[in-house]
Scaffold this motif. Structure first.
Motif, PDB file in Angstrom:
ATOM      1  N   LEU A  27      55.804  18.495  -8.271  1.00 42.02           N
ATOM      2  CA  LEU A  27      55.971  19.288  -9.574  1.00 42.02           C
ATOM      3  C   LEU A  27      57.696  19.880  -9.704  1.00 42.02           C
ATOM      4  O   LEU A  27      58.718  19.313  -8.521  1.00 42.02           O
ATOM      5  CB  LEU A  27      55.508  20.191  -8.527  1.00 42.02           C
ATOM      6  CG  LEU A  27      53.785  21.347  -8.371  1.00 42.02           C
ATOM      7  CD1 LEU A  27      54.031  21.588  -7.587  1.00 42.02           C
ATOM      8  CD2 LEU A  27      53.777  21.344  -9.891  1.00 42.02           C
ATOM      9  N   PRO A  28      57.950  20.450 -10.576  1.00 41.92           N
ATOM     10  CA  PRO A  28      59.575  21.125 -10.502  1.00 41.92           C
ATOM     11  C   PRO A  28      59.258  21.727  -9.198  1.00 41.92           C
ATOM     12  O   PRO A  28      58.525  22.461  -8.478  1.00 41.92           O
ATOM     13  CB  PRO A  28      59.370  21.667 -11.441  1.00 41.92           C
ATOM     14  CG  PRO A  28      58.199  21.730 -12.625  1.00 41.92           C
ATOM     15  CD  PRO A  28      56.857  21.070 -11.559  1.00 41.92           C
ATOM     16  N   TYR A  29      60.626  21.638  -8.353  1.00 43.59           N
ATOM     17  CA  TYR A  29      61.371  22.633  -6.832  1.00 43.59           C
ATOM     18  C   TYR A  29      61.234  24.175  -7.706  1.00 43.59           C
ATOM     19  O   TYR A  29      60.756  24.476  -6.532  1.00 43.59           O
ATOM     20  CB  TYR A  29      62.302  21.802  -7.410  1.00 43.59           C
ATOM     21  CG  TYR A  29      62.588  20.513  -6.255  1.00 43.59           C
ATOM     22  CD1 TYR A  29      61.551  19.624  -5.896  1.00 43.59           C
ATOM     23  CD2 TYR A  29      64.243  19.893  -5.736  1.00 43.59           C
ATOM     24  CE1 TYR A  29      61.531  18.162  -5.792  1.00 43.59           C
ATOM     25  CE2 TYR A  29      64.458  18.867  -5.397  1.00 43.59           C
ATOM     26  CZ  TYR A  29      62.488  18.125  -5.140  1.00 43.59           C
ATOM     27  OH  TYR A  29      62.682  16.665  -4.897  1.00 43.59           O
ATOM     28  N   LYS A  30      61.434  24.800  -8.974  1.00 43.53           N
ATOM     29  CA  LYS A  30      61.472  25.923  -8.672  1.00 43.53           C
ATOM     30  C   LYS A  30      60.049  26.571  -8.950  1.00 43.53           C
ATOM     31  O   LYS A  30      60.594  28.289  -9.867  1.00 43.53           O
ATOM     32  CB  LYS A  30      62.340  26.253 -10.220  1.00 43.53           C
ATOM     33  CG  LYS A  30      64.098  25.767  -9.914  1.00 43.53           C
ATOM     34  CD  LYS A  30      64.414  26.299  -8.557  1.00 43.53           C
ATOM     35  CE  LYS A  30      65.623  26.173  -8.515  1.00 43.53           C
ATOM     36  NZ  LYS A  30      66.951  26.270  -7.347  1.00 43.53           N
ATOM     37  N   ILE A  31      58.971  26.226  -9.112  1.00 48.05           N
ATOM     38  CA  ILE A  31      57.620  26.525  -9.904  1.00 48.05           C
ATOM     39  C   ILE A  31      57.350  27.589  -8.477  1.00 48.05           C
ATOM     40  O   ILE A  31      57.467  26.978  -7.455  1.00 48.05           O
ATOM     41  CB  ILE A  31      56.888  25.827  -9.356  1.00 48.05           C
ATOM     42  CG1 ILE A  31      55.638  26.137 -10.814  1.00 48.05           C
ATOM     43  CG2 ILE A  31      56.400  24.505  -8.581  1.00 48.05           C
ATOM     44  CD1 ILE A  31      55.076  24.827 -11.162  1.00 48.05           C
ATOM     45  N   SER A  32      56.997  28.584  -9.091  1.00 51.53           N
ATOM     46  CA  SER A  32      56.101  29.114  -8.374  1.00 51.53           C
ATOM     47  C   SER A  32      54.599  30.236  -8.127  1.00 51.53           C
ATOM     48  O   SER A  32      54.186  28.830  -8.896  1.00 51.53           O
ATOM     49  CB  SER A  32      56.692  30.888  -8.819  1.00 51.53           C
ATOM     50  OG  SER A  32      55.792  31.356 -10.069  1.00 51.53           O
ATOM     51  N   ARG A  50      49.571  26.945  -2.161  1.00 50.90           N
ATOM     52  CA  ARG A  50      50.737  26.779  -0.875  1.00 50.90           C
ATOM     53  C   ARG A  50      51.782  26.359  -1.669  1.00 50.90           C
ATOM     54  O   ARG A  50      51.388  24.915  -2.142  1.00 50.90           O
ATOM     55  CB  ARG A  50      50.318  26.445   0.114  1.00 50.90           C
ATOM     56  CG  ARG A  50      49.499  27.712   1.049  1.00 50.90           C
ATOM     57  CD  ARG A  50      50.435  28.712   1.940  1.00 50.90           C
ATOM     58  NE  ARG A  50      49.119  29.380   2.162  1.00 50.90           N
ATOM     59  CZ  ARG A  50      48.938  29.508   4.174  1.00 50.90           C
ATOM     60  NH1 ARG A  50      50.598  28.982   4.434  1.00 50.90           N
ATOM     61  NH2 ARG A  50      48.343  29.962   4.713  1.00 50.90           N
ATOM     62  N   VAL A  51      52.709  26.508  -2.436  1.00 46.96           N
ATOM     63  CA  VAL A  51      53.605  25.496  -2.996  1.00 46.96           C
ATOM     64  C   VAL A  51      54.882  25.263  -1.804  1.00 46.96           C
ATOM     65  O   VAL A  51      55.174  26.468  -0.917  1.00 46.96           O
ATOM     66  CB  VAL A  51      54.623  26.327  -3.887  1.00 46.96           C
ATOM     67  CG1 VAL A  51      55.756  25.290  -3.876  1.00 46.96           C
ATOM     68  CG2 VAL A  51      53.743  26.639  -4.522  1.00 46.96           C
ATOM     69  N   GLY A  52      55.052  24.092  -1.214  1.00 42.54           N
ATOM     70  CA  GLY A  52      55.952  23.842  -0.514  1.00 42.54           C
ATOM     71  C   GLY A  52      57.277  24.089  -0.874  1.00 42.54           C
ATOM     72  O   GLY A  52      58.388  24.665  -1.993  1.00 42.54           O
ATOM     73  N   THR A  53      57.901  24.411  -0.112  1.00 41.24           N
ATOM     74  CA  THR A  53      59.542  24.967   0.723  1.00 41.24           C
ATOM     75  C   THR A  53      60.315  24.825   1.133  1.00 41.24           C
ATOM     76  O   THR A  53      61.524  24.556   1.079  1.00 41.24           O
ATOM     77  CB  THR A  53      59.518  26.519   0.323  1.00 41.24           C
ATOM     78  OG1 THR A  53      58.778  26.566   1.952  1.00 41.24           O
ATOM     79  CG2 THR A  53      59.278  27.343  -0.539  1.00 41.24           C
ATOM     80  N   LYS A  54      60.219  24.024   2.327  1.00 43.52           N
ATOM     81  CA  LYS A  54      61.576  23.245   2.789  1.00 43.52           C
ATOM     82  C   LYS A  54      61.329  22.042   2.460  1.00 43.52           C
ATOM     83  O   LYS A  54      61.037  21.078   1.609  1.00 43.52           O
ATOM     84  CB  LYS A  54      60.359  22.824   3.739  1.00 43.52           C
ATOM     85  CG  LYS A  54      60.126  23.819   4.943  1.00 43.52           C
ATOM     86  CD  LYS A  54      59.890  23.376   6.146  1.00 43.52           C
ATOM     87  CE  LYS A  54      58.612  24.589   7.118  1.00 43.52           C
ATOM     88  NZ  LYS A  54      58.488  24.494   8.045  1.00 43.52           N
ATOM     89  N   PRO A  55      62.527  21.334   1.854  1.00 47.06           N
ATOM     90  CA  PRO A  55      63.109  20.105   1.916  1.00 47.06           C
ATOM     91  C   PRO A  55      62.516  18.984   1.633  1.00 47.06           C
ATOM     92  O   PRO A  55      62.139  18.282   0.929  1.00 47.06           O
ATOM     93  CB  PRO A  55      64.639  19.756   2.883  1.00 47.06           C
ATOM     94  CG  PRO A  55      65.019  21.185   2.981  1.00 47.06           C
ATOM     95  CD  PRO A  55      63.476  21.644   3.900  1.00 47.06           C
ATOM     96  N   ASP A  56      61.394  19.008   2.778  1.00 47.46           N
ATOM     97  CA  ASP A  56      60.950  17.514   2.935  1.00 47.46           C
ATOM     98  C   ASP A  56      59.577  17.488   2.013  1.00 47.46           C
ATOM     99  O   ASP A  56      58.143  17.140   1.627  1.00 47.46           O
ATOM    100  CB  ASP A  56      60.454  17.190   4.122  1.00 47.46           C
ATOM    101  CG  ASP A  56      59.492  18.220   5.118  1.00 47.46           C
ATOM    102  OD1 ASP A  56      59.894  19.280   4.855  1.00 47.46           O
ATOM    103  OD2 ASP A  56      59.188  17.847   6.482  1.00 47.46           O
ATOM    104  N   THR A  57      58.640  19.164   1.519  1.00 47.27           N
ATOM    105  CA  THR A  57      57.787  19.850   0.927  1.00 47.27           C
ATOM    106  C   THR A  57      57.702  19.654  -0.585  1.00 47.27           C
ATOM    107  O   THR A  57      57.134  20.162  -0.725  1.00 47.27           O
ATOM    108  CB  THR A  57      56.883  20.217   1.779  1.00 47.27           C
ATOM    109  OG1 THR A  57      57.648  21.489   2.149  1.00 47.27           O
ATOM    110  CG2 THR A  57      56.757  20.031   3.440  1.00 47.27           C
ATOM    111  N   LYS A  58      59.295  20.076  -0.654  1.00 50.96           N
ATOM    112  CA  LYS A  58      59.626  20.552  -2.103  1.00 50.96           C
ATOM    113  C   LYS A  58      59.253  20.399  -3.833  1.00 50.96           C
ATOM    114  O   LYS A  58      58.897  18.594  -3.177  1.00 50.96           O
ATOM    115  CB  LYS A  58      61.113  20.329  -2.464  1.00 50.96           C
ATOM    116  CG  LYS A  58      61.760  22.208  -1.919  1.00 50.96           C
ATOM    117  CD  LYS A  58      62.920  22.109  -2.506  1.00 50.96           C
ATOM    118  CE  LYS A  58      63.334  23.860  -1.275  1.00 50.96           C
ATOM    119  NZ  LYS A  58      65.142  24.008  -2.801  1.00 50.96           N
ATOM    120  N   GLY A  59      58.548  20.848  -4.344  1.00 54.90           N
ATOM    121  CA  GLY A  59      57.650  19.667  -5.571  1.00 54.90           C
ATOM    122  C   GLY A  59      56.133  19.428  -5.476  1.00 54.90           C
ATOM    123  O   GLY A  59      55.145  18.655  -5.562  1.00 54.90           O
ATOM    124  N   THR A  60      55.693  20.466  -4.144  1.00 48.87           N
ATOM    125  CA  THR A  60      54.050  19.360  -3.768  1.00 48.87           C
ATOM    126  C   THR A  60      53.716  21.079  -3.551  1.00 48.87           C
ATOM    127  O   THR A  60      54.239  22.191  -3.560  1.00 48.87           O
ATOM    128  CB  THR A  60      54.657  18.846  -2.283  1.00 48.87           C
ATOM    129  OG1 THR A  60      54.368  19.617  -1.355  1.00 48.87           O
ATOM    130  CG2 THR A  60      54.899  18.016  -2.260  1.00 48.87           C
TER     131      THR A  60
END
Length: 121
Positions: A27-32, A50-60
């Motif tokens: 996923l794009p990192y900036k998706i809400s 649940r959208v990943g916000t931590k560096p290792d879960t961004k884009g998921t």
């Protein structure tokens, strides 16, 4: 405009890995979460996203549907869909695979501790 399943699809036997929880990657990192509801909500009622916000879960993200057939329909239609210039990967969440790596590293640590405790190389 929700995607509807015909009665034959409703009565079809599902593969064992199919469940209500979808794991979305690339996923794009900036998706809400609101954008995720907009994209995935057309396939049925969503219980949670649940959208990943931590560096290792961004884009998921994890998308939990109320109904297993709606999740199956969403996974089939959204895998490879272009979102924000990225082609997303839609998978069914499989807890046994998700925790397999954690269990494996935990067992290795336990073995190393036992080796150190008993002086075995």
């Amino acid at each position: 405009m929700a995607f509807q399943l015909n009665p034959q699809q409703r009565n079809a036997r599902l593969a064992p890995e199919v469940n209500r929880i979808l794991y979305i990657r690339n996923l794009p990192y900036k998706i809400s979460a609101e954008e995720m509801y907009e994209i995935f909500g057309k396939f049925g009622a969503i219980r949670q996203i649940r959208v990943g916000t931590k560096p290792d879960t961004k884009g998921t993200a994890f998308v939990v549907y109320e109904d297993i057939f709606e999740a199956k329909n969403a996974c089939e239609h959204m895998s490879g869909f272009n979102v924000g210039g990225r082609y997303i990967v839609c998978l069914y969440y499989q807890p046994q695979r998700a925790f397999a790596k954690i269990d494996q590293t935990k067992k290795k640590e336990e073995i190393e501790e036992m080796k150190a405790k008993y002086g075995v190389d």
